[in-house]
Structure formats: structure tokens, C-alpha cells
Design a protein around this motif. Sequence first.
Motif, PDB file in Angstrom:
ATOM      1  N   GLU A 104       0.829  -1.209   0.000  1.00 52.47           N
ATOM      2  CA  GLU A 104       0.000   0.000   0.000  1.00 52.47           C
ATOM      3  C   GLU A 104       0.864   1.260   0.000  1.00 52.47           C
ATOM      4  O   GLU A 104       0.576   2.222  -0.714  1.00 52.47           O
ATOM      5  CB  GLU A 104      -0.943   0.024   1.205  1.00 52.47           C
ATOM      6  CG  GLU A 104      -1.829   1.252   1.208  1.00 52.47           C
ATOM      7  CD  GLU A 104      -2.778   1.330   2.397  1.00 52.47           C
ATOM      8  OE1 GLU A 104      -3.579   2.267   2.421  1.00 52.47           O
ATOM      9  OE2 GLU A 104      -2.705   0.465   3.285  1.00 52.47           O
ATOM     10  N   GLU A 105       1.929   1.268   0.794  1.00 54.33           N
ATOM     11  CA  GLU A 105       2.817   2.430   0.822  1.00 54.33           C
ATOM     12  C   GLU A 105       3.476   2.635  -0.542  1.00 54.33           C
ATOM     13  O   GLU A 105       3.574   3.767  -1.026  1.00 54.33           O
ATOM     14  CB  GLU A 105       3.867   2.250   1.921  1.00 54.33           C
ATOM     15  CG  GLU A 105       3.260   2.345   3.310  1.00 54.33           C
ATOM     16  CD  GLU A 105       4.146   1.800   4.416  1.00 54.33           C
ATOM     17  OE1 GLU A 105       3.872   2.127   5.593  1.00 54.33           O
ATOM     18  OE2 GLU A 105       5.094   1.039   4.134  1.00 54.33           O
ATOM     19  N   SER A 111       8.667   4.880  -1.410  1.00 54.85           N
ATOM     20  CA  SER A 111       9.730   3.890  -1.540  1.00 54.85           C
ATOM     21  C   SER A 111      10.640   3.900  -0.315  1.00 54.85           C
ATOM     22  O   SER A 111      11.423   2.988  -0.111  1.00 54.85           O
ATOM     23  CB  SER A 111      10.550   4.139  -2.810  1.00 54.85           C
ATOM     24  OG  SER A 111      11.101   5.439  -2.789  1.00 54.85           O
ATOM     25  N   ARG A 112      10.511   4.944   0.508  1.00 52.81           N
ATOM     26  CA  ARG A 112      11.275   5.039   1.753  1.00 52.81           C
ATOM     27  C   ARG A 112      10.292   5.108   2.920  1.00 52.81           C
ATOM     28  O   ARG A 112       9.337   5.878   2.891  1.00 52.81           O
ATOM     29  CB  ARG A 112      12.143   6.302   1.764  1.00 52.81           C
ATOM     30  CG  ARG A 112      13.168   6.323   0.644  1.00 52.81           C
ATOM     31  CD  ARG A 112      13.935   7.640   0.588  1.00 52.81           C
ATOM     32  NE  ARG A 112      13.027   8.772   0.455  1.00 52.81           N
ATOM     33  CZ  ARG A 112      13.071   9.862   1.211  1.00 52.81           C
ATOM     34  NH1 ARG A 112      13.957   9.997   2.163  1.00 52.81           N
ATOM     35  NH2 ARG A 112      12.221  10.844   1.011  1.00 52.81           N
ATOM     36  N   VAL A 113      10.542   4.308   3.945  1.00 56.03           N
ATOM     37  CA  VAL A 113       9.706   4.313   5.147  1.00 56.03           C
ATOM     38  C   VAL A 113      10.627   4.332   6.355  1.00 56.03           C
ATOM     39  O   VAL A 113      11.480   3.453   6.518  1.00 56.03           O
ATOM     40  CB  VAL A 113       8.781   3.068   5.208  1.00 56.03           C
ATOM     41  CG1 VAL A 113       7.954   3.082   6.488  1.00 56.03           C
ATOM     42  CG2 VAL A 113       7.884   3.010   3.978  1.00 56.03           C
ATOM     43  N   ASN A 142       5.088  10.163  -2.022  1.00 57.05           N
ATOM     44  CA  ASN A 142       5.318  11.079  -3.143  1.00 57.05           C
ATOM     45  C   ASN A 142       4.034  11.422  -3.879  1.00 57.05           C
ATOM     46  O   ASN A 142       4.044  12.278  -4.750  1.00 57.05           O
ATOM     47  CB  ASN A 142       6.314  10.469  -4.141  1.00 57.05           C
ATOM     48  CG  ASN A 142       7.724  10.542  -3.640  1.00 57.05           C
ATOM     49  OD1 ASN A 142       8.083  11.434  -2.894  1.00 57.05           O
ATOM     50  ND2 ASN A 142       8.547   9.590  -4.042  1.00 57.05           N
ATOM     51  N   ASP A 143       2.944  10.772  -3.557  1.00 62.89           N
ATOM     52  CA  ASP A 143       1.670  11.025  -4.224  1.00 62.89           C
ATOM     53  C   ASP A 143       0.960  12.168  -3.494  1.00 62.89           C
ATOM     54  O   ASP A 143       0.535  12.015  -2.351  1.00 62.89           O
ATOM     55  CB  ASP A 143       0.807   9.764  -4.199  1.00 62.89           C
ATOM     56  CG  ASP A 143      -0.511   9.925  -4.932  1.00 62.89           C
ATOM     57  OD1 ASP A 143      -0.997  11.068  -5.083  1.00 62.89           O
ATOM     58  OD2 ASP A 143      -1.075   8.907  -5.339  1.00 62.89           O
ATOM     59  N   GLN A 183      -4.722  13.205   2.288  1.00 58.22           N
ATOM     60  CA  GLN A 183      -5.355  12.357   3.307  1.00 58.22           C
ATOM     61  C   GLN A 183      -4.535  12.295   4.582  1.00 58.22           C
ATOM     62  O   GLN A 183      -5.079  12.406   5.677  1.00 58.22           O
ATOM     63  CB  GLN A 183      -5.557  10.949   2.754  1.00 58.22           C
ATOM     64  CG  GLN A 183      -6.471  10.895   1.559  1.00 58.22           C
ATOM     65  CD  GLN A 183      -6.415   9.558   0.839  1.00 58.22           C
ATOM     66  OE1 GLN A 183      -5.604   8.697   1.147  1.00 58.22           O
ATOM     67  NE2 GLN A 183      -7.293   9.389  -0.134  1.00 58.22           N
ATOM     68  N   THR A 184      -3.215  12.103   4.456  1.00 59.84           N
ATOM     69  CA  THR A 184      -2.380  11.973   5.654  1.00 59.84           C
ATOM     70  C   THR A 184      -2.176  13.319   6.337  1.00 59.84           C
ATOM     71  O   THR A 184      -2.071  13.392   7.551  1.00 59.84           O
ATOM     72  CB  THR A 184      -1.005  11.358   5.328  1.00 59.84           C
ATOM     73  OG1 THR A 184      -0.259  12.256   4.494  1.00 59.84           O
ATOM     74  CG2 THR A 184      -1.155   9.997   4.682  1.00 59.84           C
ATOM     75  N   ARG A 185      -2.056  14.372   5.537  1.00 64.02           N
ATOM     76  CA  ARG A 185      -1.935  15.752   6.005  1.00 64.02           C
ATOM     77  C   ARG A 185      -0.749  15.995   6.934  1.00 64.02           C
ATOM     78  O   ARG A 185      -0.785  16.845   7.811  1.00 64.02           O
ATOM     79  CB  ARG A 185      -3.228  16.206   6.680  1.00 64.02           C
ATOM     80  CG  ARG A 185      -4.391  16.222   5.719  1.00 64.02           C
ATOM     81  CD  ARG A 185      -5.690  16.479   6.391  1.00 64.02           C
ATOM     82  NE  ARG A 185      -5.669  17.736   7.121  1.00 64.02           N
ATOM     83  CZ  ARG A 185      -6.716  18.292   7.684  1.00 64.02           C
ATOM     84  NH1 ARG A 185      -7.891  17.707   7.584  1.00 64.02           N
ATOM     85  NH2 ARG A 185      -6.619  19.424   8.338  1.00 64.02           N
TER      86      ARG A 185
END
Length: 147
Positions: free
Chosen positions: A85-86, A92-94, A112-113, A119-121
Amino acid sequence: RSARMQRRLQSYATQAHAYANSEKLESARAVLPPHLLIDKDSEDRLYDLLTWFKGDFFRWTDKPNCEQCGAPATENQGMISPTDEELQYGASRVEAWMCRACGVVARFPRYNDPARLLQTRHGRCGEWANCFALCASALGFECRLAV
């Protein structure tokens, strides 16, 4: 090195195209306050957008909060593999952060989206600029990605 640079350039191109994607622009318009959607002087409108975005909408994140207990996760554990999902939203980086209060590892996907960022804000420089550029584009401002 060449393949790595090519992947990076492709990622930037995809990101820049998002500012012209009609679905993403509509998503941005849906979260904007109504007073910003009214046509007015562009300088005032951009200032109003910046004031709203910085003060009410997007939250700067140095360290993420724990998803389990809500306490700040303060101990950086390095990078971890992104979930499917990420990756779907360009993370690509978490980053992994340990919560000292409950011991859970908090994930901080670097999305990057820009539509996902609506949504995450929250995020840092890249997320902030990316999401703001989408909102500005949704109001008709021309935006570009400078790398």
C-alpha cells in the motif's frame, strides 16, 4: 548508477504530472475551504492558500506519533521496507521510529503522491511542497517541480 538515476528521474516526472491530473486536482479542490474557490486577486488568493495550508491543514512531522498509544515515537530505528500500500502511493522510503511509551514501532512512509498527502496531512519538506503544489495547481496556479 545510471539505472538509479533513471528511476529517480522517472519518479520526479510522475510526481510533476500529478499536478495536471484531473482526479488529483478534484481531490484537492474537495479539501480546500470554500473561500479559496472564489475567484479573486491571485496574490491574495495565494497568500490565503498558504495561510490556510500552513495554519490549519498540513502538519509538520519531525517524528511520528505512535499509532497505538499516541505518544511521540522518539527513537529512530532507520529505514524499513515499504508495504504494498505504501508503494502504491510512492513511498519507496519508510522510516521506523520506536515508541518508548509502549514499545511499538511507528512507520513514517515518505509519500510522493500528493493526493495521498491530502489524506495523511503531514510530512516534512518534500511532502509539504508536494501537497501544497497540488493545492495551488487546483486553484489554477502554474507549479513546477524543482529538483
